[in-house]
Design a protein around this motif. Structure first.
Motif, PDB file in Angstrom:
ATOM      1  N   MET A   1       0.847  -1.183   0.000  1.00  0.00           N
ATOM      2  CA  MET A   1       0.000   0.000   0.000  1.00  0.00           C
ATOM      3  C   MET A   1       0.889   1.242   0.000  1.00  0.00           C
ATOM      4  SD  MET A   1      -2.988   1.039   2.672  1.00  0.00           S
ATOM      5  CE  MET A   1      -4.298   0.288   1.764  1.00  0.00           C
ATOM      6  N   SER A   2       0.497   2.250  -0.736  1.00  0.00           N
ATOM      7  CA  SER A   2       1.310   3.469  -0.837  1.00  0.00           C
ATOM      8  C   SER A   2       1.149   4.321   0.417  1.00  0.00           C
ATOM      9  CB  SER A   2       0.894   4.279  -2.057  1.00  0.00           C
ATOM     10  OG  SER A   2      -0.318   4.968  -1.790  1.00  0.00           O
ATOM     11  N   GLN A   3       2.010   5.317   0.533  1.00  0.00           N
ATOM     12  CA  GLN A   3       1.968   6.211   1.685  1.00  0.00           C
ATOM     13  C   GLN A   3       0.913   7.306   1.501  1.00  0.00           C
ATOM     14  OE1 GLN A   3       3.778   5.906   4.576  1.00  0.00           O
ATOM     15  NE2 GLN A   3       4.638   4.011   3.832  1.00  0.00           N
ATOM     16  N   THR A  26      -1.188  -7.184  17.757  1.00  0.00           N
ATOM     17  CA  THR A  26       0.264  -7.314  17.597  1.00  0.00           C
ATOM     18  C   THR A  26       0.950  -7.947  18.802  1.00  0.00           C
ATOM     19  OG1 THR A  26       0.578  -5.073  18.438  1.00  0.00           O
ATOM     20  CG2 THR A  26       0.395  -5.325  16.059  1.00  0.00           C
ATOM     21  N   TRP A  27       0.435  -7.709  19.979  1.00  0.00           N
ATOM     22  CA  TRP A  27       1.109  -8.079  21.227  1.00  0.00           C
ATOM     23  C   TRP A  27       1.389  -9.578  21.324  1.00  0.00           C
ATOM     24  CZ3 TRP A  27       3.285  -5.191  24.957  1.00  0.00           C
ATOM     25  CH2 TRP A  27       3.560  -5.786  26.176  1.00  0.00           C
ATOM     26  N   PHE A  28       0.340 -10.367  21.176  1.00  0.00           N
ATOM     27  CA  PHE A  28       0.470 -11.801  21.435  1.00  0.00           C
ATOM     28  C   PHE A  28       1.277 -12.516  20.356  1.00  0.00           C
ATOM     29  CE2 PHE A  28      -3.145 -10.310  23.860  1.00  0.00           C
ATOM     30  CZ  PHE A  28      -2.783 -10.743  25.133  1.00  0.00           C
ATOM     31  N   VAL A  73      -4.006   2.465  11.925  1.00  0.00           N
ATOM     32  CA  VAL A  73      -3.279   1.231  11.641  1.00  0.00           C
ATOM     33  C   VAL A  73      -2.084   1.026  12.563  1.00  0.00           C
ATOM     34  CG1 VAL A  73      -4.007   1.138   9.230  1.00  0.00           C
ATOM     35  CG2 VAL A  73      -1.839   2.250   9.824  1.00  0.00           C
ATOM     36  N   SER A  74      -1.655   2.095  13.248  1.00  0.00           N
ATOM     37  CA  SER A  74      -0.547   1.938  14.185  1.00  0.00           C
ATOM     38  C   SER A  74      -0.602   3.045  15.223  1.00  0.00           C
ATOM     39  CB  SER A  74       0.807   1.949  13.466  1.00  0.00           C
ATOM     40  OG  SER A  74       1.166   3.249  13.071  1.00  0.00           O
ATOM     41  N   ASN A  96      -0.424  -2.619  13.067  1.00  0.00           N
ATOM     42  CA  ASN A  96      -1.287  -3.716  12.673  1.00  0.00           C
ATOM     43  C   ASN A  96      -0.484  -4.630  11.731  1.00  0.00           C
ATOM     44  OD1 ASN A  96      -3.114  -5.307  11.117  1.00  0.00           O
ATOM     45  ND2 ASN A  96      -4.762  -3.859  11.494  1.00  0.00           N
ATOM     46  N   PRO A  97      -0.391  -5.935  12.034  1.00  0.00           N
ATOM     47  CA  PRO A  97       0.419  -6.836  11.201  1.00  0.00           C
ATOM     48  C   PRO A  97       0.036  -6.832   9.720  1.00  0.00           C
ATOM     49  CG  PRO A  97      -0.252  -7.946  13.220  1.00  0.00           C
ATOM     50  CD  PRO A  97      -0.973  -6.627  13.191  1.00  0.00           C
ATOM     51  N   ASP A  98      -1.208  -6.507   9.405  1.00  0.00           N
ATOM     52  CA  ASP A  98      -1.634  -6.456   8.004  1.00  0.00           C
ATOM     53  C   ASP A  98      -0.907  -5.365   7.220  1.00  0.00           C
ATOM     54  OD1 ASP A  98      -3.426  -8.444   8.680  1.00  0.00           O
ATOM     55  OD2 ASP A  98      -5.135  -7.079   8.866  1.00  0.00           O
TER      56      ASP A  98
END
Length: 168
Positions: A1-3, A26-28, A73-74, A96-98
């Motif tokens: 995905m672009s910025q 993300t934590w676990f 997203v973060s 977010n890992p995605d």
């Protein structure tokens, strides 16, 4: 995905739920392979309860949100560590890992560094678990190993590296 379509804003108490959602995603996956099941759950409950996040905000921790097309997203957070020497600490940075691998982690860190530079901050420290792969990301973006630190947290230990980056 672009910025394109990426924006930033500082979080308020109204954002605690979305911060918890990203932390939970993300934590676990990050800490269970390193620490097993019990310690990550204990630490998550301690650090990421709604009450704990509100208290962190009330005690001067600034949370920065990264949004893509208005979706968070973060997040990252920072606070003052040493006023005399203008050292701040990056307390958290979770994506977010995605969205990992697209340069978004680097971009939210740049946003934090820009905010701190405007405050006259010269140095940014962070702690990272010695077995967390994020350590290599931090090295890539200019953090250097400062020392090892073992911190008790309830019945457990956090075995960390303290890393430092000089802000220009």
């Amino acid at each position: 995905m672009s910025q394109q379509g990426v924006t930033y804003r500082n979080a308020t108490h109204k954002d605690i739920k979305v911060i918890r959602e990203i932390a939970n995603k993300t934590w676990f996956v990050t800490y269970e392979p390193i620490l097993g099941k019990e310690q990550p759950q204990y630490m998550f409950d301690l650090i990421y309860s709604e009450e704990a996040l509100a208290e962190q905000m009330n005690n001067g921790q600034t949370f920065v949100l990264q949004l893509i097309d208005n979706q968070v997203v973060s997040f990252a957070s920072y606070s003052e560590k040493d006023d005399k020497n203008k050292i701040y600490k990056l307390n958290k940075l979770y994506l977010n890992p995605d969205f990992q691998g697209g340069g978004f982690g680097r971009k939210i860190l740049e946003e934090v560094e820009n905010q701190l530079t405007k405050l006259g901050v010269k140095t940014l420290d962070l702690n990272v678990n010695r077995f967390n792969k994020a350590r290599f990301f931090y090295e890539k973006v200019g953090f250097k190993m400062l020392l090892e630190e073992d911190i008790p947290i309830g019945p457990y230990w956090m075995n960390d590296y303290v890393m430092r980056k000089e802000l220009v």
